[in-house]
Write a protein that holds these residues in place. Structure first.
Motif, mmCIF file in Angstrom:
data_model
loop_
_atom_site.group_PDB
_atom_site.id
_atom_site.type_symbol
_atom_site.label_atom_id
_atom_site.label_comp_id
_atom_site.label_asym_id
_atom_site.label_seq_id
_atom_site.Cartn_x
_atom_site.Cartn_y
_atom_site.Cartn_z
ATOM 1 N N PHE A 122 37.672 45.973 11.174
ATOM 2 C CA PHE A 122 37.359 44.566 11.474
ATOM 3 C C PHE A 122 38.018 43.617 10.473
ATOM 4 N N LYS A 123 38.367 42.461 11.006
ATOM 5 C CA LYS A 123 38.830 41.380 10.137
ATOM 6 C C LYS A 123 37.595 40.512 9.894
ATOM 7 N N ILE A 124 37.203 40.360 8.647
ATOM 8 C CA ILE A 124 35.926 39.698 8.362
ATOM 9 C C ILE A 124 36.143 38.459 7.503
ATOM 10 N N TYR A 125 35.583 37.342 7.951
ATOM 11 C CA TYR A 125 35.655 36.101 7.186
ATOM 12 C C TYR A 125 34.291 35.853 6.550
ATOM 13 N N ILE A 126 34.247 35.852 5.240
ATOM 14 C CA ILE A 126 32.994 35.519 4.530
ATOM 15 C C ILE A 126 33.140 34.074 4.042
ATOM 16 N N ILE A 127 32.337 33.180 4.577
ATOM 17 C CA ILE A 127 32.437 31.769 4.163
ATOM 18 C C ILE A 127 31.149 31.355 3.448
ATOM 19 N N ASP A 128 31.319 31.027 2.151
ATOM 20 C CA ASP A 128 30.198 30.637 1.294
ATOM 21 C C ASP A 128 29.918 29.147 1.430
ATOM 22 N N GLU A 129 28.722 28.729 1.077
ATOM 23 C CA GLU A 129 28.362 27.298 1.096
ATOM 24 C C GLU A 129 28.813 26.642 2.396
ATOM 25 N N VAL A 130 28.443 27.265 3.491
ATOM 26 C CA VAL A 130 28.988 26.874 4.783
ATOM 27 C C VAL A 130 28.464 25.507 5.249
ATOM 28 N N HIS A 131 27.367 25.050 4.632
ATOM 29 C CA HIS A 131 26.834 23.727 5.010
ATOM 30 C C HIS A 131 27.763 22.594 4.574
ATOM 31 N N MET A 132 28.742 22.909 3.706
ATOM 32 C CA MET A 132 29.668 21.878 3.242
ATOM 33 C C MET A 132 30.792 21.607 4.255
ATOM 34 N N LEU A 133 30.913 22.422 5.262
ATOM 35 C CA LEU A 133 31.968 22.201 6.269
ATOM 36 C C LEU A 133 31.684 20.914 7.049
ATOM 37 N N SER A 134 32.720 20.131 7.298
ATOM 38 C CA SER A 134 32.525 18.868 8.016
ATOM 39 C C SER A 134 32.259 19.162 9.495
ATOM 40 N N THR A 135 31.671 18.178 10.184
ATOM 41 C CA THR A 135 31.373 18.350 11.611
ATOM 42 C C THR A 135 32.659 18.625 12.391
ATOM 43 N N GLN A 136 33.740 17.918 12.019
ATOM 44 C CA GLN A 136 35.027 18.125 12.708
ATOM 45 C C GLN A 136 35.510 19.563 12.490
ATOM 46 N N ALA A 137 35.290 20.056 11.268
ATOM 47 C CA ALA A 137 35.726 21.425 10.965
ATOM 48 C C ALA A 137 34.959 22.416 11.835
ATOM 49 N N TRP A 138 33.657 22.184 11.969
ATOM 50 C CA TRP A 138 32.845 23.075 12.812
ATOM 51 C C TRP A 138 33.308 23.005 14.262
ATOM 52 N N ASN A 139 33.573 21.768 14.716
ATOM 53 C CA ASN A 139 34.022 21.627 16.104
ATOM 54 C C ASN A 139 35.296 22.414 16.358
ATOM 55 N N ALA A 140 36.170 22.453 15.315
ATOM 56 C CA ALA A 140 37.426 23.193 15.469
ATOM 57 C C ALA A 140 37.161 24.699 15.569
ATOM 58 N N LEU A 141 36.035 25.128 14.994
ATOM 59 C CA LEU A 141 35.746 26.571 14.960
ATOM 60 C C LEU A 141 34.830 27.038 16.097
ATOM 61 N N LEU A 142 34.161 26.047 16.719
ATOM 62 C CA LEU A 142 33.089 26.370 17.664
ATOM 63 C C LEU A 142 33.482 27.371 18.751
ATOM 64 N N LYS A 143 34.629 27.114 19.381
ATOM 65 C CA LYS A 143 35.065 27.970 20.494
ATOM 66 C C LYS A 143 35.310 29.401 20.004
ATOM 67 N N THR A 144 35.996 29.491 18.850
ATOM 68 C CA THR A 144 36.299 30.811 18.282
ATOM 69 C C THR A 144 35.014 31.537 17.929
ATOM 70 N N LEU A 145 34.048 30.765 17.418
ATOM 71 C CA LEU A 145 32.782 31.366 16.998
ATOM 72 C C LEU A 145 32.002 31.906 18.193
ATOM 73 N N GLU A 146 32.184 31.244 19.323
ATOM 74 C CA GLU A 146 31.454 31.685 20.506
ATOM 75 C C GLU A 146 32.041 32.976 21.069
ATOM 76 N N GLU A 147 33.357 33.014 21.140
ATOM 77 C CA GLU A 147 34.002 34.201 21.705
ATOM 78 C C GLU A 147 35.166 34.643 20.830
ATOM 79 N N PRO A 148 34.865 35.194 19.668
ATOM 80 C CA PRO A 148 35.974 35.623 18.805
ATOM 81 C C PRO A 148 36.600 36.907 19.349
ATOM 82 N N PRO A 149 37.846 37.226 18.956
ATOM 83 C CA PRO A 149 38.421 38.514 19.343
ATOM 84 C C PRO A 149 37.510 39.644 18.861
#
Ligand SMILES: [Zn+2]
Length: 423
Positions: A122-149
């Motif tokens: 597996f390719k694993i992304y560990i993201i610390d202090e994730v509450h610091m991500l901006s709303t725009q950043a989350w929006n950019a990730l949302l689709k991938t987060l829903e259905e990642p490879p």
């Protein structure tokens, strides 16, 4: 210069078995791997230094390990385990959410997830202090987060889950890490001291665990500092911990509470004077008093389950029980309640010592005062029968026994060594 590694890094748990106080999480993650029901996004939530990132790292290793042990731990010997452990793996990517929180940072992740892992499963992304991500950043990730490879897993860690968008939380499996009990921290510190060949008294380990307030990393940092402070001496005692960190011993705190339970203003002011002269940190002293009043309350109200609820060392529990056994549960409750209600006052006070004295005197008087509902009950009884049996019993009864701890008295602080900073 020797290549010294701080204890918190040297003794960072490498397997689920090493992870102290988070059995509920370790068990669920191991079962998920064993049953092949691993989700694609996990959120680890909890205060600092209790093992969020460590849990994520162990999970990442276990997911990619080539020879998982029978207990479900990573083997720590295969190439994947070694590479992930040393931070050299191309497939386990750790990102600090506090400094990589822009849309561009997240787009880069989004563009890279499509590539298969180089070595690992597996390719694993560990993201610390994730509450610091901006709303725009989350929006950019949302689709991938829903259905990642299928080869991608996201492991997020945060101290402030309420700042993470609900749409994100609903796409993750959430794990809430617990504050580690004082007893568990103390035991782990004992094991580490043994391995490090440092002699530290149990009372000192308990004091460190208390000061760490549920965080293992803080406990190890305190221990590091303590070992440096006492380097060369045969052993480290409770007094060393108290001196270095301006803490108050459990016995002294209980003496303050005993004075309050006895409604003895003179004794209370004497105790506070001694503690202030020793330049104790008065904010810490107050919060320790609140903690110990809670312990007293639990022992007074639920003696059968108190040991399991409090999770403190046996000798400490014995002292608390001795005091609680002599006190009136109602008074203890009002005392704990009063201390808690006035907690914020001391934090903002300019003259901390005077505020502490006045607050404790007031809490003591309020706790001992006859309650309004009791007065009303007595009045009703008087009206009905013309006499108050409780009052008559009190008048006839011998004077209430004084609450005593019978502890050896610590020597008074030598006047010549009094610290200058008394506030
Ligand atoms: Zn392995």
């Amino acid at each position: 210069m020797s290549n010294y590694q701080v204890l918190a890094r040297k003794w960072r748990p490498q397997t689920f078995t090493d992870l102290v106080g988070q059995d509920h999480i370790a068990g669920t993650l191991v079962n998920a791997i064993r049953s092949g029901r691993v989700g694609h996004a996990y959120l680890f939530v909890g205060t600092r230094g209790i093992g969020k990132t460590t849990s994520a790292r162990i999970f990442a290793k276990a997911l990619n390990c080539e020879a998982m042990t029978a207990e479900g731990n990573p083997c720590l010997a295969c190439q994947n385990c070694l590479e992930i452990g040393s931070g050299a793996s191309m497939d386990v990517i750790e990102i600090d959410g506090a400094s990589n929180n822009s849309v561009d940072d997240i787009r880069r992740i989004r563009d890279n997830v499509v590539y298969a892992p180089t070595r690992c499963r597996f390719k694993i992304y560990i993201i610390d202090e994730v509450h610091m991500l901006s709303t725009q950043a989350w929006n950019a990730l949302l689709k991938t987060l829903e259905e990642p490879p299928a080869h991608v897993k996201f492991l997020f860690a945060t101290t402030e889950a309420h700042k993470v968008l609900p749409t994100i939380i609903s796409r993750c499996q959430r794990f809430d890490l617990k504050r580690i009990s004082q007893k568990a921290i103390s035991e782990r510190l004992g094991d580490i001291c043994k391995a490090e060949k440092v002699v530290v008294e149990t009372a000192a380990l308990n004091a460190v665990a208390r000061a760490a307030n549920g965080g293992m990393r803080d406990a190890l940092s305190i221990l590091d500092q303590l070992i440096a402070f006492r380097s060369g001496s045969a052993s480290i005692g409770e007094a060393d911990v108290l001196e270095v960190f301006g803490l108050t011993s459990q016995a002294e705190l209980l003496q303050v509470l005993a004075a309050m339970l006895n409604s003895d203003a003179q004794e209370l002011l004497f105790r506070l004077d001694r503690l202030s002269r020793e330049a104790k940190n008065l904010d810490q002293l107050y919060s320790d008093l609140v903690g110990i009043a809670r312990s007293l309350l639990i022992v007074a109200c639920s003696p059968r389950n108190a040991a399991a609820i409090l999770e403190v060392d046996g000798s400490e529990f014995e002292l608390i029980s001795r005091l609680a056994g002599q006190a009136d549960a109602g008074v203890v409750q009002r005392l704990a309640d009063g201390l808690l209600n006035h907690e914020s006052k001391l934090k903002s006070a300019l003259n901390k010592r005077a505020t502490l004295e006045l607050t404790l005197l007031r809490v003591m008087r309020d706790a001992q005062a006859v309650q309004l509902d009791e007065v009303l009950r007595r009045l009703a009884r008087l009206r009905q029968s013309g006499s108050d049996p409780v009052l008559e019993a009190e008048v006839g009864a011998p004077q209430r026994q004084r609450i005593a701890l019978d502890l050896p008295e610590a020597p008074a602080y030598p006047a010549a060594e009094q610290k200058k900073n008394l506030i």
